[in-house]
Design a protein around this motif. Structure first.
Motif, mmCIF file in Angstrom:
data_model
loop_
_atom_site.group_PDB
_atom_site.id
_atom_site.type_symbol
_atom_site.label_atom_id
_atom_site.label_comp_id
_atom_site.label_asym_id
_atom_site.label_seq_id
_atom_site.Cartn_x
_atom_site.Cartn_y
_atom_site.Cartn_z
ATOM 1 N N SER A 163 0.313 -0.785 -0.184
ATOM 2 C CA SER A 163 -0.242 -0.308 -0.048
ATOM 3 C C SER A 163 0.670 1.316 0.120
ATOM 4 C CB SER A 163 -0.882 0.231 1.340
ATOM 5 O OG SER A 163 -0.514 -0.349 2.064
ATOM 6 N N SER A 164 0.153 2.327 -0.432
ATOM 7 C CA SER A 164 1.299 3.446 -0.868
ATOM 8 C C SER A 164 0.216 4.322 0.556
ATOM 9 C CB SER A 164 0.596 3.816 -1.528
ATOM 10 O OG SER A 164 -0.003 4.503 -2.481
ATOM 11 N N MET A 165 1.750 5.066 1.155
ATOM 12 C CA MET A 165 1.146 6.168 2.035
ATOM 13 C C MET A 165 1.392 7.449 1.957
ATOM 14 S SD MET A 165 0.557 4.676 4.305
ATOM 15 C CE MET A 165 1.110 2.490 5.443
ATOM 16 N N LEU A 166 0.578 8.212 1.103
ATOM 17 C CA LEU A 166 0.914 9.399 0.140
ATOM 18 C C LEU A 166 -0.502 10.421 0.652
ATOM 19 C CD1 LEU A 166 1.008 7.775 -3.355
ATOM 20 C CD2 LEU A 166 3.013 8.915 -1.484
ATOM 21 N N GLY A 167 -0.890 10.305 1.731
ATOM 22 C CA GLY A 167 -1.961 11.058 2.095
ATOM 23 C C GLY A 167 -3.749 10.610 0.850
ATOM 24 N N GLN A 168 -4.681 11.497 1.388
ATOM 25 C CA GLN A 168 -5.737 11.579 0.615
ATOM 26 C C GLN A 168 -5.803 12.386 -0.425
ATOM 27 O OE1 GLN A 168 -8.184 13.319 3.294
ATOM 28 N NE2 GLN A 168 -9.022 11.554 4.801
ATOM 29 N N LYS A 169 -5.795 11.425 -1.436
ATOM 30 C CA LYS A 169 -5.464 11.818 -3.242
ATOM 31 C C LYS A 169 -7.359 11.457 -3.608
ATOM 32 C CE LYS A 169 -2.480 10.952 -7.285
ATOM 33 N NZ LYS A 169 -1.634 10.355 -7.328
ATOM 34 N N ILE A 170 -7.218 12.329 -4.967
ATOM 35 C CA ILE A 170 -8.971 12.052 -5.538
ATOM 36 C C ILE A 170 -8.304 12.448 -6.676
ATOM 37 C CG2 ILE A 170 -10.923 12.554 -6.403
ATOM 38 C CD1 ILE A 170 -10.582 12.143 -2.987
ATOM 39 N N GLU A 171 -8.542 11.322 -7.375
ATOM 40 C CA GLU A 171 -8.387 10.907 -9.291
ATOM 41 C C GLU A 171 -9.236 10.305 -10.057
ATOM 42 O OE1 GLU A 171 -4.877 8.749 -9.212
ATOM 43 O OE2 GLU A 171 -5.911 6.896 -9.583
ATOM 44 N N ALA A 201 -11.055 19.460 -14.657
ATOM 45 C CA ALA A 201 -10.092 18.244 -15.311
ATOM 46 C C ALA A 201 -10.225 18.362 -16.875
ATOM 47 C CB ALA A 201 -11.846 17.101 -15.614
ATOM 48 N N ARG A 202 -8.957 17.899 -17.501
ATOM 49 C CA ARG A 202 -8.694 18.704 -18.754
ATOM 50 C C ARG A 202 -8.496 17.646 -19.498
ATOM 51 N NH1 ARG A 202 -6.870 24.337 -18.337
ATOM 52 N NH2 ARG A 202 -6.718 24.763 -16.597
ATOM 53 N N LYS A 203 -9.069 16.896 -20.493
ATOM 54 C CA LYS A 203 -9.043 15.958 -21.355
ATOM 55 C C LYS A 203 -9.730 14.747 -21.124
ATOM 56 C CE LYS A 203 -5.191 17.664 -24.842
ATOM 57 N NZ LYS A 203 -4.187 17.649 -25.533
ATOM 58 N N GLY A 204 -10.784 15.376 -20.220
ATOM 59 C CA GLY A 204 -11.245 13.611 -19.401
ATOM 60 C C GLY A 204 -10.458 12.732 -18.458
ATOM 61 N N LYS A 205 -9.564 14.099 -17.393
ATOM 62 C CA LYS A 205 -8.911 13.182 -16.955
ATOM 63 C C LYS A 205 -8.405 14.325 -15.666
ATOM 64 C CE LYS A 205 -6.561 10.210 -19.147
ATOM 65 N NZ LYS A 205 -5.537 9.393 -19.973
ATOM 66 N N PHE A 206 -8.634 14.216 -14.362
ATOM 67 C CA PHE A 206 -7.979 15.051 -13.132
ATOM 68 C C PHE A 206 -7.403 13.520 -11.838
ATOM 69 C CE2 PHE A 206 -12.719 13.127 -11.923
ATOM 70 C CZ PHE A 206 -12.151 12.982 -10.715
ATOM 71 N N SER A 207 -6.806 14.618 -11.337
ATOM 72 C CA SER A 207 -6.165 14.129 -10.373
ATOM 73 C C SER A 207 -5.368 15.472 -9.306
ATOM 74 C CB SER A 207 -4.612 12.886 -10.886
ATOM 75 O OG SER A 207 -3.788 12.371 -9.877
ATOM 76 N N PHE A 208 -5.439 15.101 -7.369
ATOM 77 C CA PHE A 208 -5.388 16.149 -6.993
ATOM 78 C C PHE A 208 -4.917 15.898 -5.254
ATOM 79 C CE2 PHE A 208 -9.823 16.954 -7.364
ATOM 80 C CZ PHE A 208 -9.840 17.399 -5.997
ATOM 81 N N GLN A 209 -4.302 16.109 -4.670
ATOM 82 C CA GLN A 209 -3.847 15.775 -3.652
ATOM 83 C C GLN A 209 -4.525 16.243 -2.404
ATOM 84 O OE1 GLN A 209 -1.013 13.136 -2.716
ATOM 85 N NE2 GLN A 209 -1.934 12.828 -1.179
ATOM 86 N N THR A 266 -5.313 7.521 -1.735
ATOM 87 C CA THR A 266 -5.914 7.354 -2.819
ATOM 88 C C THR A 266 -7.259 6.998 -3.864
ATOM 89 O OG1 THR A 266 -4.314 7.380 -3.724
ATOM 90 C CG2 THR A 266 -5.371 6.897 -5.273
ATOM 91 N N TYR A 267 -8.644 7.900 -3.906
ATOM 92 C CA TYR A 267 -9.802 7.062 -4.135
ATOM 93 C C TYR A 267 -9.626 7.548 -5.640
ATOM 94 C CZ TYR A 267 -10.498 7.164 0.897
ATOM 95 O OH TYR A 267 -10.780 6.861 2.251
ATOM 96 N N SER A 268 -10.670 6.594 -6.218
ATOM 97 C CA SER A 268 -10.785 7.058 -7.528
ATOM 98 C C SER A 268 -12.000 6.940 -8.536
ATOM 99 C CB SER A 268 -9.595 5.736 -8.409
ATOM 100 O OG SER A 268 -8.631 5.317 -8.487
ATOM 101 N N PHE A 269 -12.214 7.569 -9.550
ATOM 102 C CA PHE A 269 -14.425 7.889 -9.222
ATOM 103 C C PHE A 269 -13.855 7.873 -11.012
ATOM 104 C CE2 PHE A 269 -13.577 9.696 -4.888
ATOM 105 C CZ PHE A 269 -14.259 8.818 -4.772
ATOM 106 N N ASP A 270 -15.310 6.952 -11.834
ATOM 107 C CA ASP A 270 -15.736 8.097 -13.242
ATOM 108 C C ASP A 270 -16.660 8.262 -13.182
ATOM 109 O OD1 ASP A 270 -13.152 5.842 -13.948
ATOM 110 O OD2 ASP A 270 -14.243 4.616 -14.062
ATOM 111 N N PHE A 271 -16.453 9.388 -13.687
ATOM 112 C CA PHE A 271 -18.023 10.150 -14.398
ATOM 113 C C PHE A 271 -18.268 10.350 -15.635
ATOM 114 C CE2 PHE A 271 -16.154 12.674 -9.719
ATOM 115 C CZ PHE A 271 -17.307 12.933 -9.432
ATOM 116 N N TYR A 272 -19.817 10.440 -15.612
ATOM 117 C CA TYR A 272 -20.151 9.991 -17.072
ATOM 118 C C TYR A 272 -21.620 11.419 -17.174
ATOM 119 C CZ TYR A 272 -17.496 6.272 -17.773
ATOM 120 O OH TYR A 272 -16.424 5.439 -17.992
ATOM 121 N N LEU A 273 -21.337 12.078 -17.662
ATOM 122 C CA LEU A 273 -21.999 13.607 -17.273
ATOM 123 C C LEU A 273 -23.200 13.190 -18.562
ATOM 124 C CD1 LEU A 273 -20.054 16.800 -16.629
ATOM 125 C CD2 LEU A 273 -21.184 14.507 -15.274
#
Length: 865
Positions: free
Chosen positions: A15-23, A56-64, A96-103
């Motif tokens: 597991s990785s110890m990088l803090g709370q991350k959203i992507e 989110a650019r070109k359909g992707k985002f990621s930030f701490q 790290t939390y990953s989400f797929d958004f379909y608008l």
């Protein structure tokens, strides 16, 4: 040794110890990247205050995340698209939390003088869950949950078995407000819970029964959750009373009651019923060759049964006398203990009259055999299920699941063979089944779980047949047959997740013991003991890269089989590979190849004769050799809930080498069957196409289901050599349903079946079948509605003299704001008295004729509370 194994397993996770991350990703409903969107973080759904944001650019985002949160709301906005959001509770540190958004695109309903009719959306998608507004999918005449589910996009309900599928996958269970009260016997709820108490239907993908495995195990499972209406959750239910008379003067009765009680820490559902109208309110099937959903999962634990004690009837011929009772309760004693108890009781008496005829063409010999059977079949069931869950800590769970049932059946038959010889037959089966499971789950980290499982089951199924030829002195047969199956297994599993890659490893041991004893007064005797011991190690991984998923797996078995004094040892490696390509969120291509070797069915472990009915006598040449199976499939799936489109296509191929083949010796009065093992190949090729779409402009749902299967098999009939037989089967069904906003709607279904069997150097045997069923639904007023159902059946297109028309009618009256409903029912209006089915194989054409329930007039009163 166990310490070393545990250390080895722990090496497979990290597991990785990088803090709370959203992507995540941001796409439209067709799976196309949205060029620019805003991703906002809030701490409350109703506030306008934004804590953090990113583009989110070109359909992707990621930030701490700059702060640590326990709960956040992630909002995604894009120009000309409807806002979407996800609620995330109980955030964990360093994850790290990953989400797929379909608008979904914004829909313009009116522009100047042009009106655009938009598709109605009565559901929302939240991650793996689709939530449907139940009130928007109720149709005229719908009463139970099963009726409602048929109208939900993506859900299919099998009318005969009650099996429910969502997006082509069989569901695991139906829950009530998140609690699994019914388990695999979910038809108990779907057939008996009133839709009036249901507010929403939740269809859950990637379902995990064990909450500690959620998001870590690779799950293709699906489940349904019923969200109940507020104010309806204390006590609700229904009571039905019905009475009538049929064309033969028989008095008909139906008494049926359900009750659902829900409190903060307790849920309970009960059913009590009696009827002699051919209705089955239970989840069990005693009157056909179908397994219920639970039995199909546990079939490998059941002891084989050789004597023919089942009765084959359907809804139109089920002349029953059935008592059924059930109580299902779940208690949440405290934050750690949950207990679930399910009790069942069934007593039935089914009567049937049938006539079977077989036209045999064997080499140059032609002859006809027939049996006229009058039967009374009396099954009973006593059953208790107990499940306990103890949360030993926030990261560990101990579960116990126990089941015991006693199932008895008497099959009393009077048989007239070839219109001349009369028999009395009585087959008695007394089965006792017991099963226990103990499961301990330990969450090692946010990305790995260790699980220990111990299973024990025992099934004892003694059978006895008494067969007597009438008017013939001392012509009496007593055949006994008894399999007793005992299975013990232990298993240790490690589930893990590294980023988006999921894996599992398990090691275990299984011991199967199956003694068999049979005897009859013609001096045929069997006393056999079969053992099977397996040490196994299995591995699985799912690796995803962009739109691709690669899922290789393997099963390594060390197998020992023992039958009496014969011993066979084998090392077996069964590999499998599945590859998926996701075109969009709604569509994917799936390919699979696998190979497996396995022991042959346990039905063939005995050598000497067993007489199974008035005609058949079976014996075997036992073998411990393995069957090798190779298969490949390629499928495409597309499910769009918004547009109400389903499409599923599949090509499949299977090759089997090594199997038990049959030598038939057939005479006008008897059939001897000798089963023996040969290392011969058999093949099967299949094509399946299924499509369904709601056409909004004409308010029609049209579906097409088409199947083609080509297979070959081998056998020996009388004095022939080993013969190659080729079978072709086509099945086509078209269904059309209307959804008009005026009082008349309809459902109609057309089906055509074609089967052809040909033996090398022999003639073809062909049969075609056609059926149409139409249901006309009429809403006469706000309080009165009716249904008129007609079914036309032609069992053989080459013989139009034997066709059937079945007609039913009902009229229902329910005053406004009333809990009472009055119904008048006419069944089998044209009084069709018989029904015929025709099947073909490589040497005969068989017809099976069954007496139907006569015309019936019924008045029913229903009260809901």
């Amino acid at each position: 040794m166990l310490k070393k194994i545990a250390i080895l397993f722990l090496c497979f996770y990290s597991s990785s110890m990088l803090g709370q991350k959203i992507e995540g990703i941001v796409k439209d409903t067709e799976g196309i990247d949205i060029p620019f969107a805003t991703v906002s973080i809030k701490t409350d759904l109703d506030t306008k205050k934004i804590s953090e944001y990113v583009f989110a650019r070109k359909g992707k985002f990621s930030f701490q995340l700059k702060k640590e949160y326990s709960k956040i709301i992630i909002e995604v906005k894009a120009n000309k698209y409807i806002l979407a959001y996800e609620i995330l509770d109980n955030l964990e540190k360093d994850k790290t939390y990953s989400f797929d958004f379909y608008l979904q695109k914004e829909e313009v309903n009116e522009l100047e003088e042009i009106t655009i009719k938009a598709n109605k959306r009565f559901f929302e998608e939240k991650g793996d869950t689709a939530v449907f507004d139940a009130s928007k999918y109720v149709k005229e005449g719908d009463k139970k949950v099963q009726d409602l589910l048929k109208n939900i996009p993506g859900i299919d309900v099998n009318e005969k078995t009650g099996r429910i599928k969502y997006k082509g996958k069989s569901i695991e269970t139906i829950m009530l407000d998140g609690d699994d009260l019914f388990g695999s016997n979910y038809t108990l709820g779907s057939k008996n819970i009133n839709i009036g108490i249901v507010e929403k239907i939740e269809a859950i993908e990637n379902y995990s029964e064990n909450h500690l495995l959620k998001g870590i195990e690779h799950s293709e499972k699906v489940a349904i959750n019923l969200k109940l209406k507020e104010g309806k959750i204390d006590l609700s239910g229904s009571a039905d009373f019905g009475g009538g008379i049929d064309a033969d003067g028989k008095i008909l009765k139906n008494v049926y009651a359900t009750v659902l009680g829900i409190a903060k820490k307790h849920k309970s559902f009960g059913v009590l019923s009696y009827n002699n109208m051919g209705i089955n309110h239970s989840p069990f099937d005693f009157s056909s060759s179908n397994f219920n959903i639970e039995a199909s999962k546990e079939n490998e634990l059941y002891a084989p049964k050789l004597l023919s004690d089942r009765i084959l009837v359907d809804d139109r011929s089920n002349n029953n006398d059935m008592y059924f009772g059930n109580i299902s309760s779940l208690w949440k004693l405290n934050s750690k203990w949950n207990i679930k108890l399910n009790l069942y009781y069934i007593k039935d008496k089914i009567r049937a009259n049938s006539f079977s005829k077989m036209e045999n063409q064997i080499e140059e010999t032609y002859f006809v055999t027939s049996d006229a059977v009058s039967e009374i079949n009396k099954p009973t069931l006593y059953r208790s299920d107990l499940e306990m869950k103890y949360h030993t800590s926030s990261s560990s769970l101990l579960e116990y699941k126990g089941k015991i049932f006693q199932k008895n059946r008497d099959a009393l038959r009077t048989i007239v063979t070839n219109s001349s010889t009369n028999y009395h037959s009585n087959i008695n089966t007394e089965e006792i089944f017991f099963k226990q499971n103990l499961i301990y789950t330990q969450k090692l980290s946010n990305s790995s779980v260790l699980q220990f499982i111990a299973n024990y089951s025992k099934d004892n199924a003694p059978q006895e047949m008494k067969l007597e030829e009438i008017n013939l002195f001392e012509s009496y047969l007593n055949q006994k047959s008894n399999f007793e199956k005992e299975v013990v297994s232990i298993d240790m599993k490690l589930f893990g997740k590294i980023n988006k890659t999921k894996y599992s490893l398990n090691v275990g041991y299984k011991n199967l013991e199956l003694p068999f004893i049979s005897s009859n007064n013609e001096f045929d005797y069997n006393n056999d003991l079969y053992f099977q011991k397996i040490i196994y190690q299995n591995g699985f991984i799912k690796y995803s890269y962009k739109s691709w998923s690669f899922i290789p797996s393997y099963k390594l078995n060390i197998l020992q089989q023992k039958l009496n004094d014969s011993v066979e040892n084998n090392w077996i490696l069964n590999p499998s590979l599945t590859i998926q390509y996701h075109f969009t969120k709604n569509s994917k291509l799936i390919g699979n190849i696998n190979e497996n070797k396995r022991p042959i069915s346990e039905d063939y472990i005995y050598r000497n004769s067993v007489i199974t009915n008035n005609r058949n006598e079976i014996r075997n040449t036992p073998s411990l050799k393995l069957q090798r199976n190779r298969s490949a499939s390629l499928g495409y799936m597309y499910y769009n809930l918004l547009k109400n489109i389903k499409f599923n296509s599949r090509l499949s191929y299977r090759e089997s080498k090594g199997n038990f083949f049959s030598r038939y010796e057939i005479t006008p009065t008897e059939t001897w069957i000798q089963n023996f093992f040969l290392g011969e190949n058999t093949e099967e090729f299949g094509i399946n196409l299924f499509g369904e779409k709601l056409f909004y402009d004409i308010s029609l749902v049209i579906s097409l289901n088409s199947n083609y299967t080509k297979s070959n098999y081998k056998n020996i009939v009388n004095n022939s050599d080993l013969r190659l037989n080729i079978s072709d089967t086509f099945q086509n069904t078209v269904k059309i349903s209307s959804a008009y906003d005026f009082p008349i709607n309809f459902e109609t279904e057309f089906s055509h079946n074609y089967s052809k069997t040909k033996t090398e150097n022999g003639d073809r045997i062909i049969n075609e079948r056609f059926e149409n069923s139409t249901n006309l639904k009429i809403k006469i007023s706000e309080t009165i509605s009716s249904n008129f159902i007609t079914t036309y059946l032609l069992p053989n297109l080459n013989d139009t003299s034997h066709d059937y028309i079945f007609s039913d009618f009902n009229l229902n009256y329910r005053p406004k704001k009333s809990k009472l409903e009055l119904g008048v029912y006419l069944k089998n209006i044209l009084n069709e008295d018989k029904f015929r089915q025709i099947t073909v194989n490589d040497y005969s054409k068989s017809s099976y004729e069954l007496d139907l329930l006569p015309r019936r007039f019924i008045i029913g009163l229903s009260y809901t509370f």
